[in-house]
Write an enzyme that holds these catalytic residues in place. Sequence first.
Site, PDB file in Angstrom:
ATOM      1  CG  ASN A   1      -8.341  22.265 103.831  1.00  0.00           C
ATOM      2  OD1 ASN A   1      -7.414  21.643 103.337  1.00  0.00           O
ATOM      3  ND2 ASN A   1      -9.023  21.821 104.867  1.00  0.00           N
TER       4      ASN A   1
ATOM      5  CG  HIS B   1     -16.971  33.690  79.051  1.00  0.00           C
ATOM      6  ND1 HIS B   1     -16.567  33.157  77.859  1.00  0.00           N
ATOM      7  CD2 HIS B   1     -16.104  33.223  79.983  1.00  0.00           C
ATOM      8  CE1 HIS B   1     -15.503  32.387  78.057  1.00  0.00           C
ATOM      9  NE2 HIS B   1     -15.205  32.420  79.340  1.00  0.00           N
TER      10      HIS B   1
ATOM     11  CB  ALA C   1     -20.593  22.088 101.938  1.00  0.00           C
TER      12      ALA C   1
END
Length: 611
Positions: free
Chosen positions: A509, A541, A582
């Site tokens: 998506n 880093h 999520a």
Amino acid sequence: MIDISDKAMCCGCNACGDVCAHDAITFKTDIEGFWYPIVDEAKCTNCGLCDKICPELNIASLKKNDFDKPVQTIAAINKRMDVRWNSTSGGAYTAFAEVMLDQGGYVSGAIYNEDFSVRNYVSNNQNDLEKLRSSKYLQSNAEGLFAEIRSLLKAGEKVLACGTPCQMAALRSFLRRDYENLIIVDFICRGVNSPKVYRKYLDSLERKFGGKVVYVKAKNKELGWRNLTRKVTFDNGKSYYGVSMEDDFRRGYHTNVFCRPSCYSCQYKGFPRIADITIADYWGIEKVDKNLDNNIGTSMILLNSKKGIAYFDKVKDRLEWRETAFESVLEGNQALIKSISPAKINRTQFFEDLDKGTFDDVVKKYFPLSSNKNQSFKVKLKSNLKFMFHIWRYYRFSLRSYFNFIKINKRRNTTSNFKEHKVLFTMPGAVFDLHSTAKIIVDAQFVYGNNPVRNMKIPTCLRMEANTTLEIHDGPLTRYGNVPYNLRYGAYIEIVNGGKLTIGQGAANVGLTIMCAKEITIGNGVRIGRNVSIRDWNGPHVIVNDRYVNHAPVHIEDHVWLCTGCSIMPGVTIGEGSVVAANALVTSDIPPRSLVGGSPAKIIKSDIEWY
């Protein structure tokens, strides 16, 4: 006295055997595997009951109901996903059955025997719903069914009976009166197949897979409801997936080779319906309500009587449903109104050949999987037209888009195949910064930067430094069908430091970010939500810590779901079949079939299943 002079005038309902008080009627199976009544004249008293209740002889008096046509047409899905998943359609039968069982009543339907022949079965046990659920697609033996249901009704028990239209017409005729405590449900039936042919089919699969059949699902949903997949599992752990007309049995069924003779002139089509409720697949639901369709089955329900309406009112809270127009179901359910046509073969010879040989032998002779030149031409033409349609849909009149499409796919270090349509569709909003030595290997169609919203200028970028590789490969069929990989707009993929990114079949998506400096593999069937980040390198880093890793490969195995906003960090392997919730931050390996969430992500649930 029942006398079968024309086999097309016997539907094999077994009702005549149940009604005979003198046990004068038994059933004999013919060469086709269908049973027909045989009368023992020494026992027969010529009472005439068998003729009086035969649905074939009494269709005119049986074909009546409260309404000439269904008064309501319903599209429905069961609110329980596990029920819907394991049902043939949307899980309507289970909802109807559960309500009856909750009232202390009985339900009937078809179940498999140990040899995967089918019989009708009556139960008041919730645990039996699993074996009653789902269509079996061959004729079921209903001996004893009608007498058992009558005994229950006379004892005051509530019964929900479900079966083919001819069986349910036979039940009406057998009972000879209406019972308020009876609900009759039939389904749209194309035709019943020969149990003998089905057993021969399973025998052929057992030989091919080297094991005994232990599980059959006629319309398995793993590859999608519309693929009409038959899943057969064997005792050695192997499974067969017969997809649509590639499955030999389904191809024979849909070319009308081995249905019961009465099915070619079925008297139970059309209206009025004899049952209170009719159920079926809601083919065409995507044109009616996309919210009720995600390719895992939707039920169509016809309410044919006042009792049917009242009973649905008790059931509807278990369903997500809406009323639709009756006309919307006709195109996809022609079996509601007309019979199938006989196959243009020598049917007698077919069954003689089946007796002499194997199921595979008759498949090759009577309904082979077509491989002739004409069919091959049609397939190629259809494929080419589909490919051209995709190009036109994506690019329309944008000359710049066509130029970029050719430029990317024909560059020296891009391996694509126009002849087989294995290309990278470069969408108008896509931006490419590719070093001349960067390799792109395209083994499946890939849409880079799909943007369905016109005039929205959100770019999709691909940057590849020297000696990097992007490999796109194909995978097995899934329930999403054979469609190009769909990478939506706003993605930023960067491959640096000689890294290699491998992407299998799937979709992503909006807003995907991938930083690949070593190795990232994304397997087949991986579905990626919005704004997901995947990286195998943290740039220059460092954290001065004995556990810190600056760069390490990332492996996302097959059939993984990465939900919105999650981040996959260097050195992680996500096991097959897992779901990342999520906004989760994944910093360590995830076992197969796990649901994880949180920051850092932890296992919420194990042994999950998703599709």
